[in-house]
Design a protein around this motif. Structure first.
Motif, PDB file in Angstrom:
ATOM      1  N   ASP A   1       0.768  -1.091  -0.087  1.00 26.97           N
ATOM      2  CA  ASP A   1       0.038  -0.138  -0.037  1.00 26.97           C
ATOM      3  C   ASP A   1       0.719   1.435  -0.056  1.00 26.97           C
ATOM      4  O   ASP A   1       1.773   1.408   0.802  1.00 26.97           O
ATOM      5  N   VAL A   2       0.422   2.172  -0.899  1.00 28.85           N
ATOM      6  CA  VAL A   2       1.015   3.458  -0.817  1.00 28.85           C
ATOM      7  C   VAL A   2       0.215   4.640  -0.780  1.00 28.85           C
ATOM      8  O   VAL A   2      -1.016   4.421  -1.340  1.00 28.85           O
ATOM      9  N   ASP A   3       0.534   5.479   0.163  1.00 27.38           N
ATOM     10  CA  ASP A   3      -0.181   6.768   0.289  1.00 27.38           C
ATOM     11  C   ASP A   3      -0.095   7.939  -0.787  1.00 27.38           C
ATOM     12  O   ASP A   3       1.291   7.964  -1.003  1.00 27.38           O
ATOM     13  N   TYR A   4      -1.064   8.553  -1.223  1.00 24.69           N
ATOM     14  CA  TYR A   4      -0.823   9.365  -2.435  1.00 24.69           C
ATOM     15  C   TYR A   4      -0.338  10.705  -1.983  1.00 24.69           C
ATOM     16  O   TYR A   4       0.346  11.272  -2.552  1.00 24.69           O
ATOM     17  N   ALA A   5      -0.653  10.929  -0.720  1.00 21.38           N
ATOM     18  CA  ALA A   5      -0.194  12.442  -0.385  1.00 21.38           C
ATOM     19  C   ALA A   5       1.204  12.710  -0.366  1.00 21.38           C
ATOM     20  O   ALA A   5       1.562  13.760  -0.871  1.00 21.38           O
ATOM     21  N   PRO A   6       1.995  12.107   0.259  1.00 16.32           N
ATOM     22  CA  PRO A   6       3.504  12.268   0.085  1.00 16.32           C
ATOM     23  C   PRO A   6       3.993  12.400  -1.619  1.00 16.32           C
ATOM     24  O   PRO A   6       4.877  12.869  -1.806  1.00 16.32           O
ATOM     25  N   LEU A   7       3.549  11.350  -2.114  1.00 17.69           N
ATOM     26  CA  LEU A   7       3.838  11.276  -3.714  1.00 17.69           C
ATOM     27  C   LEU A   7       3.290  12.407  -4.524  1.00 17.69           C
ATOM     28  O   LEU A   7       4.136  13.058  -5.121  1.00 17.69           O
ATOM     29  N   ARG A   8       2.341  13.073  -3.980  1.00 23.61           N
ATOM     30  CA  ARG A   8       1.753  14.297  -4.419  1.00 23.61           C
ATOM     31  C   ARG A   8       2.747  15.494  -4.166  1.00 23.61           C
ATOM     32  O   ARG A   8       2.966  16.457  -5.024  1.00 23.61           O
ATOM     33  N   GLU A   9       3.230  15.491  -3.010  1.00 22.83           N
ATOM     34  CA  GLU A   9       4.079  16.649  -2.535  1.00 22.83           C
ATOM     35  C   GLU A   9       5.550  16.339  -3.403  1.00 22.83           C
ATOM     36  O   GLU A   9       5.822  17.356  -3.860  1.00 22.83           O
ATOM     37  N   ASN A  10       5.858  15.269  -3.450  1.00 21.21           N
ATOM     38  CA  ASN A  10       7.364  15.009  -4.009  1.00 21.21           C
ATOM     39  C   ASN A  10       7.145  15.306  -5.534  1.00 21.21           C
ATOM     40  O   ASN A  10       7.922  15.919  -6.207  1.00 21.21           O
ATOM     41  N   TYR A  11       6.135  15.195  -6.033  1.00 26.00           N
ATOM     42  CA  TYR A  11       6.013  15.482  -7.753  1.00 26.00           C
ATOM     43  C   TYR A  11       5.331  16.521  -7.946  1.00 26.00           C
ATOM     44  O   TYR A  11       4.693  16.849  -9.317  1.00 26.00           O
ATOM     45  N   ARG A  12       5.475  17.581  -7.099  1.00 26.14           N
ATOM     46  CA  ARG A  12       4.455  18.745  -7.351  1.00 26.14           C
ATOM     47  C   ARG A  12       4.755  19.684  -8.560  1.00 26.14           C
ATOM     48  O   ARG A  12       3.689  20.134  -9.119  1.00 26.14           O
ATOM     49  N   ASP A  13       5.922  19.476  -9.043  1.00 25.19           N
ATOM     50  CA  ASP A  13       6.447  20.198 -10.186  1.00 25.19           C
ATOM     51  C   ASP A  13       6.407  19.356 -11.635  1.00 25.19           C
ATOM     52  O   ASP A  13       7.102  19.684 -12.492  1.00 25.19           O
ATOM     53  N   ALA A  14       5.994  18.182 -11.453  1.00 21.78           N
ATOM     54  CA  ALA A  14       6.482  17.090 -12.683  1.00 21.78           C
ATOM     55  C   ALA A  14       5.749  17.551 -13.628  1.00 21.78           C
ATOM     56  O   ALA A  14       4.565  18.093 -13.920  1.00 21.78           O
ATOM     57  N   GLU A  15       6.496  17.064 -14.771  1.00 24.15           N
ATOM     58  CA  GLU A  15       5.774  17.297 -16.293  1.00 24.15           C
ATOM     59  C   GLU A  15       5.954  15.993 -16.801  1.00 24.15           C
ATOM     60  O   GLU A  15       7.195  15.311 -17.229  1.00 24.15           O
ATOM     61  N   VAL A  16       5.088  15.253 -17.124  1.00 23.52           N
ATOM     62  CA  VAL A  16       4.931  13.973 -17.712  1.00 23.52           C
ATOM     63  C   VAL A  16       4.499  13.977 -19.096  1.00 23.52           C
ATOM     64  O   VAL A  16       3.454  14.536 -19.524  1.00 23.52           O
ATOM     65  N   PRO A  17       5.484  13.658 -20.242  1.00 19.82           N
ATOM     66  CA  PRO A  17       4.971  13.549 -21.663  1.00 19.82           C
ATOM     67  C   PRO A  17       3.888  12.844 -21.933  1.00 19.82           C
ATOM     68  O   PRO A  17       3.645  11.873 -21.349  1.00 19.82           O
ATOM     69  N   VAL A  18       3.321  13.218 -22.820  1.00 21.48           N
ATOM     70  CA  VAL A  18       2.093  12.619 -23.323  1.00 21.48           C
ATOM     71  C   VAL A  18       2.409  11.501 -24.176  1.00 21.48           C
ATOM     72  O   VAL A  18       3.298  11.542 -25.004  1.00 21.48           O
ATOM     73  N   ALA A  19       1.845  10.135 -23.879  1.00 19.76           N
ATOM     74  CA  ALA A  19       2.012   9.136 -24.800  1.00 19.76           C
ATOM     75  C   ALA A  19       1.098   9.323 -25.965  1.00 19.76           C
ATOM     76  O   ALA A  19       0.001   8.950 -26.076  1.00 19.76           O
ATOM     77  N   TRP A  20       1.733   9.332 -27.043  1.00 19.98           N
ATOM     78  CA  TRP A  20       0.953   9.151 -28.518  1.00 19.98           C
ATOM     79  C   TRP A  20       0.319   7.867 -28.746  1.00 19.98           C
ATOM     80  O   TRP A  20       1.397   6.999 -28.818  1.00 19.98           O
ATOM     81  N   LEU A  21      -0.618   7.662 -29.037  1.00 16.99           N
ATOM     82  CA  LEU A  21      -1.245   6.077 -28.941  1.00 16.99           C
ATOM     83  C   LEU A  21      -1.814   6.192 -30.572  1.00 16.99           C
ATOM     84  O   LEU A  21      -2.463   6.954 -31.019  1.00 16.99           O
ATOM     85  N   GLU A  22      -1.680   5.078 -30.966  1.00 16.30           N
ATOM     86  CA  GLU A  22      -2.245   4.652 -32.236  1.00 16.30           C
ATOM     87  C   GLU A  22      -3.762   4.709 -31.958  1.00 16.30           C
ATOM     88  O   GLU A  22      -4.423   4.126 -30.817  1.00 16.30           O
ATOM     89  N   SER A  23      -4.553   5.153 -32.805  1.00 17.04           N
ATOM     90  CA  SER A  23      -6.152   5.441 -32.516  1.00 17.04           C
ATOM     91  C   SER A  23      -6.830   4.253 -32.027  1.00 17.04           C
ATOM     92  O   SER A  23      -7.633   4.332 -31.258  1.00 17.04           O
TER      93      SER A  23
END
Ligand code: AMP
Length: 633
Positions: free
Chosen positions: A210-232
């Protein structure tokens, strides 16, 4: 453009029609072919094109409407309202996506989401879409057994859950259900991500899993995750639905076709565009929640309301109060919800300023004339019935108020939607039914964009469930229908053993299997009996192993069966009545005659009984109905 002209074009020149509609969304790489139909009934729309649902729903609106609310999540249970702009949504979805990557989720991995109508459910869905993971939202009202079945089929790398939901002021703890489902599942997810709302102070985390989301959210406050382009045609999500067997079917949706169909229907059917407000009262766990709470409104740059709570709390005017407060243009709900409101003072319909509300759409189950008339007159607004299925993902039958509103006929969900080539077929001969003649509603393939592409991991089941009913290759809706002389369709109920309780689809087989796990039960038959509010309710007829059981033992067994169903399938499937009987009507080949049971229960014609094995079984049912149930709600 007139509806007739556009509809004709969608049928006669589908590729030209859909090539035009595809321009409404962003393509990273434009489609090579609009339709690839090399292997009927499988089809690939916008083949070779690359796009992404999250990009279309979020990133694309950042430039034009960063400060406009994208989602407004209102809970009259917790008393908390959260309004999130497109800029904030973009941030939150990036953070959530970074957390998913950290937990090892990647392209093509499944993620099961088990959450109530809270804004993080939408973040989780959009984050999966962003990185190309396949989400499968499980309705929060389902219990551990249901969740376990879906986990085993989807084999998720991660399960995302809330600590709890709330209903009628009561906290419903999700975590114990998650733990139970993981214990029941053959392939439990290696990780469970918990979004805690502070509703369950006793929540126990399992270390290593089990992982708590709150600390992860804090860690990744400024994260930029590129969009994965998917075949239609890559899978975007799975949504499980009931069929005739006990095993739910994972309806698989694509990416490009889904986005294009939603963009089109937002404009022509739901009449909602950029900056306008849509309020669908659905749960995110249903098809409506996916299409018209999350993806549809966001793809067109609208504002979508997400509601957790009852339609009658704090008072029966709450929905109309929200419509007034947020300037809702289009509202979407279910006939059951309106029948609940109909029990309340009609003055609630007049209390708030509804000048901005244009349309009330209702779907998910048959809309009866008195309910439609009551709400339409009460609000002074047009009520638009529309018919679709989890499988189709967007309306099959509807009117097009955003384009050209044809006259409403109460009792009919209207005319074929664009791209749907609909026919009514005699179930025995396969011949075309005439006007006003009953038959099975079928779609002539190729299914239009937006409809399911297959059943997850089981093409054979996809073919057998939907395309094996007639000599011709046709998609059976498994609904009875008639088409009248004006071309309007009327839906007359299911041809299979699926029932519809308050707009929720349940398989009678699933409920029978749950009842039969009770040690006292020999055999069970479940029917959907008519109900004034919910449309249909499950009613159980069961025989006991000990035929000589006395009245007390029979009542105890009946109560035990109800407990079993509620524990295994959740409150949605809770039976309304249980009759303990000494025999069930069956054919000589041993098939349960559920239709005769239903007819006897509703005092209608039991139909052809020539295949009945034991005529005493019918007398036994009649006696039980006179005597009354051993258990009732
Ligand atoms: P679901 O996949 O849970 O949305 O259930 C789909 C089924 O609900 C359909 O096959 C119909 O039996 C029923 N249904 C949905 N919308 C309507 C409607 N507007 N009128 C009559 N039945 C409907």
């Amino acid at each position: 453009m007139r509806y007739e002209d556009l509809y004709r074009r969608s049928i006669e020149q589908p590729e030209a029609f859909w090539a035009g509609e595809a321009r409404a969304i962003h393509w990273h790489k434009p489609p090579g072919r609009i339709l690839d139909y090399a292997e009927p009934p499988f089809r690939a729309w916008f083949a070779g094109g690359e796009t992404n649902l999250c990009y279309n729903a979020v990133d694309r609106h950042l430039a034009a409407r960063p400060d406009q609310p994208a989602l407004v999540a209102i809970s009259t249970e917790t008393g908390v309202t959260r309004s999130v702009t497109y800029r904030e949504l973009h941030r939150e979805v990036n953070v959530f996506a970074a957390a998913l990557l950290e937990l090892g989720v990647g392209r093509g991995d499944r993620v099961v989401i088990y959450m109530p109508n809270m804004v993080e459910a939408a973040y989780a869905m959009l984050a999966c879409a962003r990185i190309g993971a396949i989400h499968s939202v499980v309705f929060g009202g389902f219990a551990a057994h249901n969740l376990a079945l879906r986990i085993d089929d989807a084999q998720p790398k991660l399960l995302i859950a809330a600590d709890a939901g709330m209903r009628a002021g009561k906290v419903i703890r999700y975590k114990p259900l998650v733990d139970e489902a993981c214990a029941l599942a053959r392939t439990p997810p290696p990780r469970v991500l918990l979004v805690r709302r502070g509703l369950d102070p006793d929540l126990a985390m399992i270390p290593g899993r089990d992982v708590d989301y709150a600390p992860l959210r804090e860690n990744y406050r400024d994260a930029e995750v590129p969009v994965a382009w998917l075949e239609s045609n890559a899978p975007s999500y799975l949504l499980y639905t009931s069929g005739t067997t006990g095993k739910p079917k994972g309806v698989q949706r694509d990416v490009g076709g889904h986005a294009v169909a939603l963009a089109l229907s937002m404009r022509t059917v739901f009449d909602v565009g950029p900056g306008q407000v849509m309020f669908s009262t659905s749960d995110v766990g249903w098809a409506v929640g996916h299409s018209y709470n999350v993806y549809g409104p966001l793809i067109v740059g609208a504002t979508s309301l997400l509601y957790e709570g009852l339609p009658t709390h704090p008072d029966a005017g709450i929905w109309w109060q929200l419509c007034a407060e947020y300037g809702v243009r289009t509202m979407f709900s279910s006939p059951t919800a309106i029948r609940v409101l109909k029990k309340q003072d009609p003055a609630w319909l007049k209390k708030h300023d509804l000048s901005q509300l244009k349309w009330l759409f209702l779907a998910g189950e048959p809309l009866d004339d008195p309910t439609a008339t009551w709400i339409s007159e009460g609000l002074g607004k047009p009520v638009i019935d529309n018919y679709w299925q989890t499988e189709t993902g967007w309306p099959v039958l509807c009117l097009q108020p955003g384009l050209d509103l044809k006259p409403v006929k109460f009792g009919s969900p209207g005319l074929p939607n664009f791209g749907y080539r609909l026919r009514v077929i005699n179930e025995v001969t396969g011949a075309e039914a005439g006007a006003d003649e009953k038959g099975v509603l079928v779609i002539q393939p190729p299914l239009p964009p937006g409809c399911l592409t297959t059943i997850w991991g089981d093409d054979a089941r996809f073919l057998k469930s939907y395309f094996s009913h007639f000599k011709e290759l046709l998609y059976s809706s498994l609904d009875w229908a008639i088409r009248d002389r004006d071309g309007y369709f009327f839906i007359l109920g299911r041809t299979d053993d699926v029932i519809n309780v308050a707009g929720h689809r349940l398989g009678t087989r699933e409920i029978e299997e749950a009842v039969s796990t009770h040690p006292a039960v020999a055999e069970a038959a479940v029917i959907g009996a008519a109900d004034e509010i919910k449309g249909q309710v499950p009613v159980v007829f069961a025989t006991l192993r000990n035929a000589a059981a006395d009245a007390d033992a029979r009542e105890a067994a009946a109560a035990g069966m109800v407990e079993r169903v509620t524990a295994m399938l959740g409150g949605v499937a809770r039976p309304a009545r249980v009759y303990v009987v000494n025999a069930l009507p069956k054919t000589r080949s041993g098939k349960l005659l559920r239709r005769s049971l239903l007819a006897l229960t509703q005092k209608t014609d039991p139909g052809d009984l020539s295949t009945l094995d034991d005529p005493n079984a019918l007398e036994e049912i009649k006696r039980a109905l006179v005597r009354g149930p051993e258990w009732h709600a």
